[in-house]
Write an enzyme that holds these catalytic residues in place. Structure first.
Site, PDB file in Angstrom:
ATOM      1  N   ASP A   1      -9.669  -3.105   2.040  1.00  0.00           N
ATOM      2  CA  ASP A   1      -9.625  -2.529   3.373  1.00  0.00           C
ATOM      3  C   ASP A   1     -10.955  -1.831   3.624  1.00  0.00           C
ATOM      4  OD1 ASP A   1      -9.249  -0.411   5.430  1.00  0.00           O
ATOM      5  OD2 ASP A   1      -7.172  -1.095   5.421  1.00  0.00           O
TER       6      ASP A   1
ATOM      7  N   LYS B   1      -7.051   2.597  -2.029  1.00  0.00           N
ATOM      8  CA  LYS B   1      -7.634   3.524  -1.075  1.00  0.00           C
ATOM      9  C   LYS B   1      -8.400   4.592  -1.839  1.00  0.00           C
ATOM     10  CE  LYS B   1      -6.567   6.045   3.181  1.00  0.00           C
ATOM     11  NZ  LYS B   1      -5.534   6.368   4.179  1.00  0.00           N
TER      12      LYS B   1
ATOM     13  N   HIS C   1      -8.543  -6.311   5.066  1.00  0.00           N
ATOM     14  CA  HIS C   1      -8.126  -5.526   6.209  1.00  0.00           C
ATOM     15  C   HIS C   1      -9.402  -5.056   6.886  1.00  0.00           C
ATOM     16  CE1 HIS C   1      -3.657  -4.359   5.314  1.00  0.00           C
ATOM     17  NE2 HIS C   1      -3.836  -5.649   5.500  1.00  0.00           N
TER      18      HIS C   1
ATOM     19  N   TRP D   1       0.857  -1.180   0.000  1.00  0.00           N
ATOM     20  CA  TRP D   1       0.000   0.000   0.000  1.00  0.00           C
ATOM     21  C   TRP D   1       0.893   1.230   0.000  1.00  0.00           C
ATOM     22  CZ3 TRP D   1      -0.285   4.095   3.506  1.00  0.00           C
ATOM     23  CH2 TRP D   1      -1.263   5.054   3.200  1.00  0.00           C
TER      24      TRP D   1
ATOM     25  N   HIS E   1     -11.141   1.939   3.293  1.00  0.00           N
ATOM     26  CA  HIS E   1     -10.570   2.570   2.106  1.00  0.00           C
ATOM     27  C   HIS E   1     -11.579   2.807   0.989  1.00  0.00           C
ATOM     28  CE1 HIS E   1      -6.049   1.615   3.012  1.00  0.00           C
ATOM     29  NE2 HIS E   1      -6.677   2.235   3.989  1.00  0.00           N
TER      30      HIS E   1
ATOM     31  N   ASP F   1     -10.023   4.060  11.242  1.00  0.00           N
ATOM     32  CA  ASP F   1      -9.454   2.840  11.829  1.00  0.00           C
ATOM     33  C   ASP F   1      -9.799   2.653  13.299  1.00  0.00           C
ATOM     34  OD1 ASP F   1      -7.967   1.784   9.508  1.00  0.00           O
ATOM     35  OD2 ASP F   1      -6.868   3.649   9.670  1.00  0.00           O
TER      36      ASP F   1
ATOM     37  N   GLU G   1      -3.117  -3.082  -2.375  1.00  0.00           N
ATOM     38  CA  GLU G   1      -4.193  -2.487  -1.590  1.00  0.00           C
ATOM     39  C   GLU G   1      -4.535  -1.080  -2.076  1.00  0.00           C
ATOM     40  OE1 GLU G   1      -5.038  -1.126   3.067  1.00  0.00           O
ATOM     41  OE2 GLU G   1      -3.245  -2.269   2.538  1.00  0.00           O
TER      42      GLU G   1
ATOM     43  N   ASP H   1      -6.870  -4.071  10.783  1.00  0.00           N
ATOM     44  CA  ASP H   1      -6.153  -2.825  10.543  1.00  0.00           C
ATOM     45  C   ASP H   1      -6.873  -1.688  11.257  1.00  0.00           C
ATOM     46  OD1 ASP H   1      -4.611  -0.764   9.686  1.00  0.00           O
ATOM     47  OD2 ASP H   1      -4.985  -1.025   7.544  1.00  0.00           O
TER      48      ASP H   1
ATOM     49  N   ASP I   1     -11.119   7.049   6.850  1.00  0.00           N
ATOM     50  CA  ASP I   1     -10.296   5.878   7.183  1.00  0.00           C
ATOM     51  C   ASP I   1      -9.736   6.068   8.586  1.00  0.00           C
ATOM     52  OD1 ASP I   1      -8.840   3.522   6.897  1.00  0.00           O
ATOM     53  OD2 ASP I   1      -7.122   4.553   6.041  1.00  0.00           O
TER      54      ASP I   1
END
Length: 412
Positions: free
Chosen positions: A253, A222, A280, A179, A256, A290, A220, A320, A288
């Site tokens: 993800d 985003k 993820h 990524w 993302h 997380d 990956e 993640d 994002d």
């Protein structure tokens, strides 16, 4: 409710709890190292996280050394039933040397491999394309400066070699994920050029063939991030095409994509075009961000898709999230267990009945069944799973999490 009573309740719906428990025990979750220290890493070179990477908060107890991080991980794994993996970023090397990113070698991670072998853990790997002076412009593998481009390509090459060696030593293929934070804060005049440079850089990084028994390459995407609000070079469309053409894993993800997108819905579409998928799992509250994953609808839907479409054997599940406002070990434990709980609920669903009535276009019965099974005693089955794995639940778990956090709060 006792497990025997719960077992009977699920049997009434044609569900075998023993089969579900056996299947859950086979599913490894790749727990991410960067929750333990707020994405700081152990390099001796200064650098800012950058590229949209930011952990907020200053809760006491952050791991400051590889040994402290491994101690925190060992405690966390002891609170999580089953056999799992560790997802390691390249900036978490354990060495007295001071290599730059284009100089890293397997020996800089040998302590992690030895530890993983002793713990019975598999490893996964992530190349670190942020928190470096050569990433300050948010352009790494798509940078127009050939010197910077060559630096990051070499980092990618060395990371692949390290991951392959890890997989060979541990006897389990390492998922090696790429990524990059590349993009533009304001609208660029040229989007094609950076994407072409990114493609060529990835090709150069992956030119050396590696044994898939040792390493599985993943890419990956985003949607956007801090500093790349206008254009992200490595978009979902870019990487999906790249993964199909080059037969790599595609990483999805959950943080993302656009907040209104259902990432679980993408699984079966992607599975038609790529052999294997990397997940993820995260909780994007606004962007994002997380957050630690909850046992909420998004996680439940992800688990349901994996089970109902029989994708577990083709999907690598990693976590993640990074929250520095709470106990880092508690975040690992609760987040990982929530992923397992979601998988267990999915494994305990009467899929044959649901698929049968759906194919008959009997949507009323489908609605009745999906709502009624929500009342089944999932908690009793989860508690049985934890008991069989000698892992704490309920108040005992809460006490253990508080006790361990108290033991590390003196770190400064």
């Amino acid at each position: 409710m006792s497990y025997d009573s719960a077992k009977a309740a699920f049997a009434d719906w044609g569900v075998d709890t023993e089969a579900a428990l056996a299947k859950l025990a086979e599913i490894p979750i790749s727990m991410h190292c960067w929750q333990g220290d707020d994405v700081v890493g152990f390099e001796k070179k200064p650098g800012n996280p950058g590229g949209g990477i930011q952990a907020t908060g200053n809760h006491p107890g952050r791991a400051r050394t590889p040994d402290e991080l491994r101690a925190d991980l060992e405690f966390s794994y002891s609170m999580i039933p089953g056999n799992h993996r560790l997802n390691l970023h390249a900036c978490y090397l354990d060495t007295d040397q001071n290599p730059d990113r284009d100089e890293i070698e397997f020996n800089h991670f040998a302590a992690w491999v030895d530890w993983a072998k002793d713990q019975g853990l598999g490893l996964d790997f992530n190349q670190t394309f942020f928190a470096h002076t050569k990433a300050d412009d948010n352009l790494t593998l798509s940078n127009p400066d050939q010197g910077i481009l060559d630096f990051w390509i070499e980092h990618g090459k060395r990371s692949r070699e390290i991951a392959a060696q890890m997989g060979k030593v541990l006897g389990s293929p390492v998922v090696n994920n790429v990524w990059v934070p590349d993009g533009y804060k304001d609208t660029p005049e040229d989007r094609f050029g950076p994407r072409k440079r990114l493609e060529l850089s990835l090709n150069a990084m992956m030119a050396l063939p590696q044994d898939k028994a040792h390493i599985l390459d993943a890419v990956e995407s985003k949607l956007s991030g801090i500093g790349v609000e206008a254009c992200t070079v490595g978009s979902h469309e870019f990487y999906m095409g790249y993964a199909i053409r080059n037969e790599t894993l595609l990483c999805l993800d959950m943080g993302h994509f656009h907040p209104t997108e259902n990432v679980a819905d993408k699984l079966t579409s992607v599975a038609l075009s790529v052999d294997e998928i990397l997940l993820h799992v995260s909780r994007p509250m606004r962007w994002d961000s997380d957050h630690v994953i909850l046992l909420d609808d998004s996680i439940m839907q992800m688990a349901q898709e994996l089970v109902s479409a029989d994708l577990l054997g083709r999907t690598h599940i990693g976590l993640d999230f990074f929250d520095a406002t709470i106990s880092r070990t508690a975040a690992w434990v609760i987040g990982t267990r929530n992923m397992q709980k979601a998988l267990l609920r999915a494994l305990l669903a009467p899929w044959e009945q649901l698929e049968s009535v759906e194919n008959q276009l009997d949507f009323t019965t489908r609605l009745v069944v999906t709502e009624e099974i929500k009342d089944l005693p999932y908690g009793a089955v989860w508690e049985e799973f934890c008991n069989r794995k000698s892992v704490a639940t309920g108040k005992t778990l809460a006490v253990e999490l508080v006790r361990y956090q108290a033991s590390v709060e003196g770190r400064s």
